[in-house]
Structures are given as structure tokens and as C-alpha cells.
Motif scaffolding. Structure first.
Motif, mmCIF file in Angstrom:
data_model
loop_
_atom_site.group_PDB
_atom_site.id
_atom_site.type_symbol
_atom_site.label_atom_id
_atom_site.label_comp_id
_atom_site.label_asym_id
_atom_site.label_seq_id
_atom_site.Cartn_x
_atom_site.Cartn_y
_atom_site.Cartn_z
ATOM 1 N N CYS A 55 38.290 38.970 39.696
ATOM 2 C CA CYS A 55 39.603 39.961 39.162
ATOM 3 C C CYS A 55 39.331 41.146 40.349
ATOM 4 O O CYS A 55 38.204 41.573 40.356
ATOM 5 C CB CYS A 55 39.867 40.153 37.912
ATOM 6 N N LEU A 56 40.389 41.686 41.076
ATOM 7 C CA LEU A 56 40.580 42.958 41.856
ATOM 8 C C LEU A 56 41.219 43.821 40.740
ATOM 9 O O LEU A 56 42.433 43.338 40.571
ATOM 10 C CB LEU A 56 40.892 42.704 43.275
ATOM 11 N N THR A 57 40.693 44.905 40.631
ATOM 12 C CA THR A 57 41.352 46.024 39.744
ATOM 13 C C THR A 57 41.703 47.241 40.547
ATOM 14 O O THR A 57 40.328 47.893 40.988
ATOM 15 C CB THR A 57 40.947 46.074 38.589
ATOM 16 N N SER A 58 42.869 47.880 40.701
ATOM 17 C CA SER A 58 43.045 49.209 41.363
ATOM 18 C C SER A 58 42.427 50.105 40.483
ATOM 19 O O SER A 58 42.839 50.232 39.378
ATOM 20 C CB SER A 58 44.347 49.253 41.581
ATOM 21 N N ARG A 59 41.497 51.252 40.943
ATOM 22 C CA ARG A 59 41.122 52.391 40.370
ATOM 23 C C ARG A 59 42.234 53.372 40.146
ATOM 24 O O ARG A 59 42.300 54.152 39.295
ATOM 25 C CB ARG A 59 39.860 52.974 41.076
ATOM 26 N N ILE A 60 43.394 53.107 41.139
ATOM 27 C CA ILE A 60 44.364 54.218 41.302
ATOM 28 C C ILE A 60 45.563 53.949 39.930
ATOM 29 O O ILE A 60 45.946 54.827 39.336
ATOM 30 C CB ILE A 60 45.031 54.209 42.381
ATOM 31 N N ASP A 61 45.813 52.798 39.986
ATOM 32 C CA ASP A 61 47.176 52.307 38.709
ATOM 33 C C ASP A 61 46.743 51.471 37.862
ATOM 34 O O ASP A 61 47.557 51.141 37.253
ATOM 35 C CB ASP A 61 48.222 52.206 39.830
ATOM 36 N N GLY A 62 45.434 50.695 38.007
ATOM 37 C CA GLY A 62 45.137 49.868 37.174
ATOM 38 C C GLY A 62 45.421 48.559 37.216
ATOM 39 O O GLY A 62 45.458 47.419 36.371
ATOM 40 N N ARG A 63 46.404 48.319 38.065
ATOM 41 C CA ARG A 63 47.024 46.921 38.550
ATOM 42 C C ARG A 63 45.938 45.942 38.980
ATOM 43 O O ARG A 63 45.041 45.987 39.555
ATOM 44 C CB ARG A 63 48.210 46.887 39.557
ATOM 45 N N LYS A 64 46.217 44.512 38.499
ATOM 46 C CA LYS A 64 45.034 43.560 38.680
ATOM 47 C C LYS A 64 45.903 42.548 39.614
ATOM 48 O O LYS A 64 46.932 42.051 39.704
ATOM 49 C CB LYS A 64 44.525 42.832 37.383
ATOM 50 N N TYR A 65 44.624 41.638 40.276
ATOM 51 C CA TYR A 65 44.897 40.603 40.999
ATOM 52 C C TYR A 65 44.081 39.499 40.559
ATOM 53 O O TYR A 65 42.680 39.841 40.598
ATOM 54 C CB TYR A 65 44.896 40.848 42.617
ATOM 55 N N VAL A 66 44.056 38.341 40.327
ATOM 56 C CA VAL A 66 43.260 37.473 39.674
ATOM 57 C C VAL A 66 43.307 36.355 41.026
ATOM 58 O O VAL A 66 44.439 35.720 41.433
ATOM 59 C CB VAL A 66 43.617 36.615 38.729
ATOM 60 N N GLY B 63 43.715 51.367 50.067
ATOM 61 C CA GLY B 63 42.459 50.996 50.588
ATOM 62 C C GLY B 63 41.691 50.204 49.776
ATOM 63 O O GLY B 63 41.774 50.222 48.571
ATOM 64 N N SER B 64 40.438 49.409 50.313
ATOM 65 C CA SER B 64 39.875 48.664 49.791
ATOM 66 C C SER B 64 38.989 49.076 48.701
ATOM 67 O O SER B 64 38.452 48.706 47.847
ATOM 68 C CB SER B 64 38.972 47.477 50.759
ATOM 69 N N SER B 65 38.454 50.507 49.069
ATOM 70 C CA SER B 65 37.566 51.123 48.216
ATOM 71 C C SER B 65 38.054 51.676 46.803
ATOM 72 O O SER B 65 37.300 51.866 45.889
ATOM 73 C CB SER B 65 36.890 52.283 49.004
ATOM 74 N N ALA B 66 39.438 51.510 46.697
ATOM 75 C CA ALA B 66 39.972 51.746 45.456
ATOM 76 C C ALA B 66 40.131 50.592 44.403
ATOM 77 O O ALA B 66 40.630 50.700 43.251
ATOM 78 C CB ALA B 66 41.617 52.250 45.668
ATOM 79 N N PHE B 67 39.539 49.458 44.802
ATOM 80 C CA PHE B 67 39.513 48.324 43.894
ATOM 81 C C PHE B 67 38.203 47.939 43.421
ATOM 82 O O PHE B 67 37.183 48.022 44.387
ATOM 83 C CB PHE B 67 40.246 47.122 44.999
ATOM 84 N N ASP B 68 38.108 47.628 42.134
ATOM 85 C CA ASP B 68 36.825 46.898 41.601
ATOM 86 C C ASP B 68 36.843 45.552 41.744
ATOM 87 O O ASP B 68 38.077 45.055 41.490
ATOM 88 C CB ASP B 68 36.715 47.550 40.071
ATOM 89 N N PHE B 69 35.706 44.861 41.878
ATOM 90 C CA PHE B 69 35.675 43.589 41.897
ATOM 91 C C PHE B 69 34.916 43.075 40.609
ATOM 92 O O PHE B 69 33.982 43.737 40.261
ATOM 93 C CB PHE B 69 34.935 43.198 43.043
ATOM 94 N N GLN B 70 35.332 42.123 40.174
ATOM 95 C CA GLN B 70 34.753 41.560 38.806
ATOM 96 C C GLN B 70 34.767 39.709 38.960
ATOM 97 O O GLN B 70 35.875 39.263 39.135
ATOM 98 C CB GLN B 70 35.504 41.940 37.605
ATOM 99 N N GLU B 71 33.539 39.320 38.888
ATOM 100 C CA GLU B 71 33.547 38.042 38.921
ATOM 101 C C GLU B 71 33.963 37.446 37.568
ATOM 102 O O GLU B 71 33.129 37.965 36.413
ATOM 103 C CB GLU B 71 32.157 37.348 39.241
ATOM 104 N N LEU B 72 34.719 36.768 37.360
ATOM 105 C CA LEU B 72 35.416 36.092 36.210
ATOM 106 C C LEU B 72 34.393 34.791 35.652
ATOM 107 O O LEU B 72 34.125 34.972 34.431
ATOM 108 C CB LEU B 72 36.887 36.050 35.968
#
Length: 92
Positions: A6-17, A49-58
Motif C-alpha cells: 500500500c502506498l499512502t499519501s502523507r498530503i491527502d491520505g489517499r491510498k493505492y494497493v 512527488g514520491s517522497s510524499a508517499f509512505d510504503f507499507q508491505e501488506l
């Protein structure tokens, strides 16, 4: 083996799985996504920008389990940046 992430935007909280059988690190996955289409995640990466996204292994799973496992995570997390949010199981 494949990775569901999952990628989560630190700016707006939107996610991508997403899922990957080849790339396993945050930078590899983000670089692979940047290269192409006009999907919501690609646009968000370009704008924020890519630095605005947190990466989480699900989850790690067998290659043949990816569609079902990814569907499960999409159902749970309701990611706003996935192109097709209403996934269907194959054959149904």
C-alpha cells in the motif's frame, strides 16, 4: 512469491494497493509506477512527488493468490487511487 503493498499519501491520505512479483522495495515500486499511464496513482506521484508517499508491505503470497489477496486488501482499505476499485473475482 509476490508482494501486496500500500502506498499512502502523507498530503491527502489517499491510498493505492498494488502488487509486484518483481519489485520489492519502495523505490523500485515507485519507479516502476512512474513510467507510464495516466492512472490516478501515476498522476498523484507526479504532482505530490514520491517522497510524499509512505510504503507499507501488506502481505507476501504465492503468485496464484495475488488476485484474491489484492481484492481482499482493496475491500478492506478502499483505496482512492486504484483505477478499478470494484474488483471482481475471475470467472464471476
Amino acid at each position: 512469491m509476490a508482494l501486496i503493498y500500500c502506498l499512502t499519501s502523507r498530503i491527502d491520505g489517499r491510498k493505492y494497493v498494488g502488487s509486484s512479483k518483481t519489485y520489492t522495495t519502495r523505490s523500485e515500486i515507485i519507479n516502476s509506477l512512474r513510467g507510464g499511464d495516466r492512472s490516478p496513482i501515476v498522476r498523484a506521484l507526479r504532482i505530490q512527488g514520491s517522497s510524499a508517499f509512505d510504503f507499507q508491505e501488506l502481505e507476501w503470497c504465492a503468485d496464484d493468490e495475488v488476485p484474491d489477496k489484492k481484492l481482499s486488501w482493496i475491500t478492506i482499505l478502499q483505496p482512492e487511487l486504484n483505477v478499478q476499485r470494484r474488483w471482481r473475482k475471475y470467472g464471476s
